[in-house]
Structure formats: structure tokens, C-alpha cells
Write an enzyme that holds these catalytic residues in place. Structure first.
Site, PDB file in Angstrom:
ATOM      1  N   ASP A 160       0.647  -1.151   0.062  1.00  0.00           N
ATOM      2  CA  ASP A 160       0.101   0.004   0.009  1.00  0.00           C
ATOM      3  C   ASP A 160       0.662   1.258   0.000  1.00  0.00           C
ATOM      4  OD1 ASP A 160      -2.622   0.822  -0.328  1.00  0.00           O
ATOM      5  OD2 ASP A 160      -2.986   0.660   1.937  1.00  0.00           O
TER       6      ASP A 160
ATOM      7  N   ASP B  54      -8.780  -2.373   2.013  1.00  0.00           N
ATOM      8  CA  ASP B  54      -8.814  -1.694   3.030  1.00  0.00           C
ATOM      9  C   ASP B  54      -9.916  -2.475   4.180  1.00  0.00           C
ATOM     10  OD1 ASP B  54      -6.488  -0.193   2.132  1.00  0.00           O
ATOM     11  OD2 ASP B  54      -8.278   1.425   1.506  1.00  0.00           O
TER      12      ASP B  54
END
Length: 536
Positions: free
Chosen positions: A380, A433
Site C-alpha cells: 500500500d 482496506d
């Protein structure tokens, strides 16, 4: 279905960065600030009035030079718009304009030169029509010194500027209002998106844990029937679920990165259409699985009676009844996904798919979960921040927002419109997420169920609090960074993973959590009572 769930996990998790619908402040280190030319690049609203009636609203970008544009609409004056003569304003205008806003073409001279000529002619502002549909940043050259410019400059894209140009050449009286409203500190969309993400993890975790507990109860019943039943359970009791191992957790980074680069390089109309089809297929499967699981409580005979379908196999009557509705729902969303309320259908399909994947794909222990989340953490950060060094823009954010298409982002996102934001747009969050931390939270609840822990003495409650806190910090960071996209896992992973590891270490259960993934259990059924000795 299990293999498809693993593939869905990898593909959906490729978008794991949170971002807002669009930034109104743009920082640019490649165009350094110098005295007289040190404004931030901001988006500017250009509201028009035609013959006294309110017209279209256009969006442009403010210049590095000149005064700052007001942020309040009530402080922005409605001013007459005048066409420059010569149109490029690379030489002094023939006539004085006495406080009007001057509309000029891009031309070949410097932006600062145009602004100086317009100011000398008495203009109160200058609106420049770009020669392409994109917006450029109006900067100053490094050797420029005479930058004492006192009127604001706004660049409009070609299509918007051409509309204003056509109105003026047709003899219409046009006036404009220039202002750049600030975003609200907190928009209700972010609150609802937080609730949506936390609620999805909560529901998926309980479904996963409930399914695991039912399997354990069934296993214990069969254990009472002897060893043969035990062997049958061990041979087939894990059907329908997939346990991730360390190797697949590491491979996630490679596969997800390749998929993300493919999205970035091939992003176009036809590729977005392909993603929509893939998303609809996954959404239909997820929605169908969720509906069948819920409705089977009331329609048990239909759920337990099966019919053989060619190329598919045995399918319950309830699944056959629900499937047409799910297909119709997904098709309607795909066809009408550009309408204002299509985000509701996208979120329903997305949540159903995430819940289904969390129920099927399982983290067997904390070791695998730690490897998976650590890899996702690095992934990420790299694709949101570090990728700018090689691609000159954040790959994750560009893909998530669909900057290279006419779409409002790719479909693998949950999104809610920013209802009280003057700039509109969406607050969004990537499936990864929710999905990746959700696997760890679901593992914590399964462990609590098997260990028969209470809510406070277990791990689930604190992992949920940690996930919610990490996501909340993500949105705080978004607002502190002027709406620039943030890697949500940068905040979620330390909170969620750190909480589980710290609690396990403190309670002396870290070894079981890390290796076995379940508490020590004594199988009472395997202890046979001793018979008293009898003489021969």
C-alpha cells in the site's frame, strides 16, 4: 467457488488505498515557488450568467502568480466578461476594459505576460482558454523578476472556454464569478463510509465464526460415533473454505502489483467495461451467497433440496430462485452506473462480495495473518507514495479515481457522495482496506468462539476497536493532507495487528495464536473408561 474466492481476494485487494473524490489543492515541487509566484495550485469555480440568467458552472485552475482567489461565494463579485482583442492578449488590448474579466486564448506567449497586459488594460481578472481539454499549471519561469501582478488568473479547459467564447461572439451579455470554496473539515460521507466499512467487517466476522462453530459442533457430534466418523470429517470437513498459507500471503504482493500495473497501463474505456463485467460476476456470486444464507433460515426445505444443473452440479432450489434477482440487480447497476444513485448498487454488490470472501477465505493462525498484512502494508505504501518516483504520479490513486477514463473510478471500491462538499465528488475506500484486515478480525472471533471467551476477555472486541481506530486515523490524515489520497493500511495494519500481538503476549497465548490458531483442547471423547479387572 473456493478457488474463485482466492482469485477474488487477490484482485480486489489490489485497490487498498483510501482517497477522496478529488483534491482542490495541488502541491508541485517541480514548479518551485519564487517571490511573486508562490500560490498553491487550486481549483476555481467559474459561475456564469447569460443575459442576466444563471448559466453553467465551469471549473478551472488558479495560477501560481497573482493574488489569492476568494473562497467565499458571497465575497466574489459578479463581473462582466469581455473578449480580448487581440484574442491571445500577447500584446496590449486595443480598448480599455474598466474592471471587466478578460477572456483570452492560450496563444504562444507566457501566462505572466498576458496577465500584465490585461491588468494594464484595466481588467479585474483574466480567464485563459487552454488549447486542449486538460488543465495545465500556470507557472513562472525561473529567470522572471517582474512578477508584480495584482489580478487573479484562471485557466479553463478547451471545451469550457469555447462555450464562453461562443456566447460572447453571438452577442450575449455574459458575466462571471470566480471563487475557490474550501472543503468542509469533515463530511458526513466519511462518517457513513467508516460505519459501512466497520459494519462490513463486523457482519463478515460473525458469519465466518458462526460457520466455523457449526462445523465444530457437527464434528463433535460425529466424534461420539467413533473414529470412522472422525476420519470422514477430517477428509471432507474443510470443503467450501480456503486457508491461506505463508507462501500465498507473500505471493499476494506480486500478483496484486502486477494487476495494479495492468490497470494503470491499460486503463481505457474498454478495459473499464471489462472490469465492470468481472465485478458484476463476483457481485452476483457474493449477493447470491449472502441472500441464500439469510433466506435459508425461513425457507429451509428449499435450501436443503437440490437439483442437478449441467456444467455446474447440484444446486439448491433456493439458489435457483435467488439467482435471477441477483443477475438482474447486477445488470441494472452496470447499465445505469452513471446515474447519481448508482453508488448504492455498487456498494451493495461490493459489500456482499467482501462478506462472502471473508467467510470462505480464512487465516489459519496469527503468523499467516501477520505475513499477509505486513506484505499489504508495504504494498500500500509503495503504490501510493513511492510509485511517484518512477511513474511521476501515485499509481494507486490514479487507478482508484479512474483519472484516465470518463468513469468515477473503477468499480472495486466502496464510495459515498460528499453531500455537503461544494466540489462534490466521492469519499472512497478500496476493497483491500476492508477485506484484508477483515480476515484477521474474523480469525480473532473464531478463536474466541472456540476458546469460549467472553467479549471483554477475548480478542475480537479489541481487534474491531483497533480496526475502527486505524480507519478513523486514515480519514483524519486525509483531511490534514488537504484531501490527498492516503494508504489506509499504513494506519490500519499497525493498529489491528499490533493489538492482537500485544494482547496475545500479555495473556500468554501468543504461541497458540501464532502457530496453532486455536486454543489447547482436550478431546473427551477419546478417553475410554477403564473396565474393572475380572478373574479368568
Amino acid at each position: 467457488m473456493a478457488a474463485a474466492a482466492v482469485l477474488a481476494l487477490l484482485l480486489l485487494s489490489a485497490l487498498a488505498g483510501a482517497a477522496t473524490g478529488g483534491d482542490i489543492v495541488h502541491h508541485d515541487d517541480e514548479a518551485p515557488k519564487i517571490p511573486g509566484c508562490n500560490n498553491d495550485f487550486i481549483l476555481v469555480k467559474v459561475q456564469s450568467w447569460v443575459n442576466g440568467k444563471e448559466g453553467d458552472e465551469f471549473v478551472g485552475v488558479g495560477a501560481r502568480f497573482g493574488p489569492k482567489i476568494v473562497s467565499k461565494e458571497k465575497h466574489a463579485n459578479r463581473t462582466k466578461l469581455t473578449l480580448a482583442d487581440p484574442i491571445e492578449c500577447c500584446s496590449p488590448p486595443k480598448d480599455k476594459v474598466s474592471g471587466d474579466v478578460l477572456l483570452v486564448q492560450r496563444g504562444k506567449c507566457k501566462f505572466t505576460k498576458k496577465a500584465k497586459f490585461a491588468e494594464a488594460a484595466g481588467a479585474s481578472a483574466i480567464v485563459i482558454i487552454n488549447h486542449v481539454h486538460e488543465l495545465y499549471k500556470m507557472v513562472c519561469e525561473k529567470n522572471e523578476t517582474d512578477l508584480d501582478i495584482h489580478i487573479p488568473a484562471v485557466l479553463l479547459p478547451k471545451d469550457a472556454g469555447s462555450d464562453l467564447h461562443a456566447l460572447l461572439t453571438n452577442g450575449n451579455a455574459v458575466s462571471v464569478q470566480l471563487y475557490s470554496p474550501d472543503r468542509p473539515v469533515v463530511d458526513t460521507a466519511e462518517v457513513f463510509l467508516w460505519l459501512m466499512a466497520v459494519g462490513t467487517v463486523l457482519g463478515a466476522s460473525y458469519w465466518s465464526a458462526w460457520s466455523a462453530r457449526e462445523a465444530v459442533i457437527e464434528q463433535e457430534k460425529l466424534l461420539k460415533d467413533g473414529h470412522e466418523g472422525l476420519l470422514n470429517v477430517e477428509a471432507g470437513g474443510s470443503s467450501g473454505t480456503v486457508d491461506i498459507n505463508v507462501a500465498s500471503a507473500i505471493m499476494f504482493v506480486v500478483v496484486a502489483s502486477c494487476f495494479l500495473i495492468m490497470l494503470y497501463k491499460l486503463m481505457s474505456y474498454w478495459f473499464v467495461e471489462l472490469l465492470v463485467v468481472i465485478f458484476c460476476i463476483g457481485g452476483v456470486e457474493g449477493l447470491q451467497t449472502c441472500l441464500v444464507a439469510v433466506l435459508s433460515r425461513w425457507f429451509k426445505p428449499a435450501a436443503e433440496s437440490f437439483v442437478k444443473v449441467p456444467f455446474i452440479g447440484a444446486v439448491s432450489h433456493l439458489t435457483l430462485a435467488v439467482c435471477p434477482f441477483c443477475i438482474a440487480f447486477a445488470v441494472l447497476w452496470a447499465v445505469f452506473r452513471q446515474v447519481p444513485y448508482a453508488w448504492i448498487g455498487q456498494d451493495i454488490l461490493g459489500i456482499a462480495l467482501i462478506v462472502t470472501v471473508i467467510q470462505i477465505v480464512r487465516v489459519p493462525n496469527l503468523k499467516v495473518g501477520s505475513v499477509l498484512l505486513s506484505c499489504a502494508f508495504l504494498y500500500d505504501i509503495f503504490w501510493v507514495f513511492v510509485s511517484k518516483r518512477w511513474f511521476h504520479e501515485s499509481v494507486m490513486i490514479v487507478v482508484a479515481r479512474g483519472d484516465k477514463t470518463d468513469e468515477d473510478g473503477v468499480p472495486m471500491l466502496l464510495k459515498i457522495p460528499r453531500m455537503f462538499d461544494p466540489w462534490g465528488g466521492y469519499s472512497i475506500i478500496g476493497f483491500g482496506d476492508i477485506l484484508l484486515p477483515g480476515l484477521i478480525v474474523a480469525f480473532a472471533l473464531r478463536y474466541d468462539f472456540v476458546a469460549k471467551k467472553s467479549l471483554q476477555s477475548g480478542y475480537f472486541l479489541w481487534s474491531m476497536v483497533a480496526y475502527g481506530s486505524g480507519l478513523l486515523i486514515t480519514y483524519v490524515a486525509l483531511n490534514l493532507m488537504d484531501g490527498h489520497g492516503q494508504p489506509a493500511l499504513l494506519y490500519i495494519v499497525p493498529f489491528t495487528l499490533g493489538t492482537l500481538i500485544a494482547l496475545g503476549w500479555k495473556r500468554g497465548e501468543l504461541q497458540n495464536l501464532w502457530v496453532k490458531g486455536e486454543p489447547e483442547r482436550v478431546c473427551t471423547h477419546m478417553h475410554m473408561p477403564l473396565l474393572p479387572a475380572t478373574p479368568n
